[in-house]
Enzyme design. Structure first.
Site, PDB file in Angstrom:
ATOM      1  N   ARG A 167      -6.781  14.705   3.830  1.00 55.76           N
ATOM      2  CA  ARG A 167      -5.355  15.073   3.744  1.00 55.76           C
ATOM      3  C   ARG A 167      -5.218  16.506   3.226  1.00 55.76           C
ATOM      4  NH1 ARG A 167      -2.674  12.923  -1.854  1.00 55.76           N
ATOM      5  NH2 ARG A 167      -4.580  12.776  -3.088  1.00 55.76           N
ATOM      6  N   GLU A 202      11.756   8.291   8.109  1.00 57.88           N
ATOM      7  CA  GLU A 202      10.652   8.590   9.025  1.00 57.88           C
ATOM      8  C   GLU A 202      11.049   8.493  10.500  1.00 57.88           C
ATOM      9  OE1 GLU A 202       9.027   7.297   5.107  1.00 57.88           O
ATOM     10  OE2 GLU A 202      10.513   6.474   6.507  1.00 57.88           O
ATOM     11  N   PHE A 207       3.866   4.395   7.447  1.00 57.95           N
ATOM     12  CA  PHE A 207       5.218   4.706   7.887  1.00 57.95           C
ATOM     13  C   PHE A 207       5.240   5.373   9.266  1.00 57.95           C
ATOM     14  CE2 PHE A 207       5.608   5.411   3.081  1.00 57.95           C
ATOM     15  CZ  PHE A 207       5.784   4.053   2.855  1.00 57.95           C
ATOM     16  N   HIS A 236      -3.159   8.977   4.098  1.00 56.72           N
ATOM     17  CA  HIS A 236      -3.248   7.742   3.312  1.00 56.72           C
ATOM     18  C   HIS A 236      -3.509   6.513   4.195  1.00 56.72           C
ATOM     19  CE1 HIS A 236      -1.446  10.581   0.569  1.00 56.72           C
ATOM     20  NE2 HIS A 236      -1.617   9.755  -0.449  1.00 56.72           N
ATOM     21  N   ASP A 256      -2.444   1.687  -4.432  1.00 58.02           N
ATOM     22  CA  ASP A 256      -1.127   1.465  -3.813  1.00 58.02           C
ATOM     23  C   ASP A 256      -1.037   0.101  -3.138  1.00 58.02           C
ATOM     24  OD1 ASP A 256      -0.376   3.910  -4.703  1.00 58.02           O
ATOM     25  OD2 ASP A 256      -0.315   4.891  -2.751  1.00 58.02           O
ATOM     26  N   ARG A 298      -6.812   9.584   1.776  1.00 56.97           N
ATOM     27  CA  ARG A 298      -6.480  10.010   0.417  1.00 56.97           C
ATOM     28  C   ARG A 298      -7.737  10.320  -0.407  1.00 56.97           C
ATOM     29  NH1 ARG A 298      -3.554   6.020  -4.043  1.00 56.97           N
ATOM     30  NH2 ARG A 298      -3.213   7.581  -5.671  1.00 56.97           N
TER      31      ARG A 298
END
Length: 312
Positions: free
Chosen positions: A10, A58, A83, A109, A117, A167
Site C-alpha cells: 500500500r 465508495e 469496499f 488492505h 480489523d 497492509r
C-alpha cells in the site's frame, strides 16, 4: 546477515502515484476518507489539487471516476479492498466495467493480513468478484518493486484495472536487474522438477521459503509468481503442468474464484493435472496479528511447506 528489507505494498502504491503524477498531468487520485490508510495522502501532499476526497461514499466515488475518465483523465480510485470490490460492486460493474472505462482501482488492505480489523475488513473474495467482470484486469503484486511496476503498467493500459495491495510490510524479493513486469505474464522465480508452486501476492515469498525447505527433503519445487490473475498466463501454467505433473496454488484469498480457481479452470480445459489449492478454505478470517493469522491459516512459509510435502 543483513535484515531483509520490508515494505507494505500500500505504501508502494502511494509512492508510485507520486512518481507517475510528476510525469502525467491527467492522473487524478480519488479516495473515500481513507487517504492515510491507503497511503494516497502521499500523493495529496504533492498534488493537493489533483486529489479528491469523496468521503465515505465508495459507490459514488466509482461513478465520479467513471465520469472523469470520459474527459481524458486517468483516475485512480482508492479504498479498502472490501469496499472497492464489495460495497461498490454494482458501480464497478455497470459504470466502469460495462462501458470499459479507463479507471484504475487501488484496493488496499486485502486478505487476512489486515490483521486486527477482523473478518469484516479482510477481503478474501475480492479477486473472485472482480474476475467475473468482463474486461477487468486484476493485478496482485508480491512486493514493493512489483507494486510500483504494476501501478505504472496500469496507467499505461487502456481500460479498467483492479490493483490489490496489502497492509502488512512484506520482504522485497524482486529487487534485481533482470526483473521485468508485464501484464498477463507470470515469472518463474525458481526451476524445479517434482512440483510447481504457483503463488500470488505476499504468498510468493511464502512459496520461496517453502521451496527451500522442500529442497532439504529432496523435493524439487518450481516456484512461479503470477502477479496478474486476469488475464492469466495460461501458456506458462500449462507448461508448468506438463513439466512437473503437479500444481500447487497459494494465495491470501479464498481458494474459490481466485488464483486457484483460475488455474484449475485453465488446466481442466487444456492440461488436466492434479492441483492442490492453498488459501482460505471457504471460511472467514478473524481478528489477530497478521503474522499469527498467516501462520494459523498455513499461508506462511512453514504452512505452505507442510501442505506441499504432505500432498507430494
Amino acid at each position: 546477515m543483513s535484515e531483509v528489507k520490508k515494505i507494505a505494498t500500500r505504501q508502494s502504491y502511494g509512492n508510485a502515484l507520486v512518481e507517475l503524477g510528476k510525469e502525467h498531468d491527467n492522473l487524478l487520485v480519488l479516495d473515500a476518507d481513507l487517504a492515510n490508510a491507503t497511503k494516497t495522502d502521499t500523493f495529496k501532499k504533492v498534488f493537493p489539487e489533483r486529489h479528491i476526497d469523496c468521503g465515505i461514499a465508495e459507490a459514488n466515488m466509482m461513478g465520479i471516476a467513471a465520469g472523469l475518465s470520459t474527459t481524458g483523465k486517468v483516475p485512480f480510485v482508492s479504498t479498502f479492498a472490501m469496499f472497492a470490490s464489495g460495497r461498490a460492486f454494482e458501480q464497478v460493474r455497470n459504470s466502469i466495467g460495462y462501458p470499459h472505462l479507463n479507471v484504475k482501482i487501488g484496493a488496499t488492505h486485502a486478505g487476512i493480513s489486515v490483521g486486527e480489523d477482523g473478518a469484516s475488513h479482510q477481503a478474501n473474495e475480492d479477486m473472485a468478484l472482480m474476475r467475473t467482470i468482463p474486461g477487468m484486469v486484476i493485478i496482485n503484486p508480491s512486493d514493493d518493486v512489483e507494486a510500483r511496476a504494476a501501478v505504472k503498467a496500469a496507467y499505461e493500459y487502456e481500460g479498467p484495472v483492479y490493483l490489490r495491495f496489502g497492509r502488512l510490510a512484506v520482504p522485497v524479493i524482486n529487487d534485481r536487474p533482470d526483473y521485468k513486469f508485464e501484464i498477463g505474464k507470470g515469472v518463474v522465480l525458481k526451476e524445479g522438477t517434482d512440483v510447481t508452486i504457483i503463488a500470488t501476492g505476499l504468498c510468493v515469498n511464502s512459496a520461496l521459503e517453502a521451496a527451500e525447505k522442500l529442497a532439504a527433503d529432496g523435493i524439487s519445487a518450481q516456484v512461479v509468481n503470477i502477479h496478474t490473475i486476469k488475464p492469466l498466463d495460461e501458456e506458462l501454467v500449462v507448461a508448468c503442468a506438463k513439466k512437473t505433473g503437479k500444481i500447487v496454488t497459494v494465495e491470501e484469498h479464498s481458494v474459490i474464484g481466485g488464483l486457484g480457481g483460475a488455474v484449475c479452470e485453465t488446466l481442466c480445459a487444456k492440461a488436466p493435472t492434479p492441483v492442490l489449492r492453498i488459501g482460505m478454505q471457504d471460511v472467514f478470517g478473524e481478528s489477530g496479528p497478521a503474522a499469527a493469522l498467516l501462520a494459523k491459516y498455513k499461508l506462511d512459509g512453514d504452512g505452505v511447506y507442510e501442505q506441499v510435502k504432505a500432498w507430494v
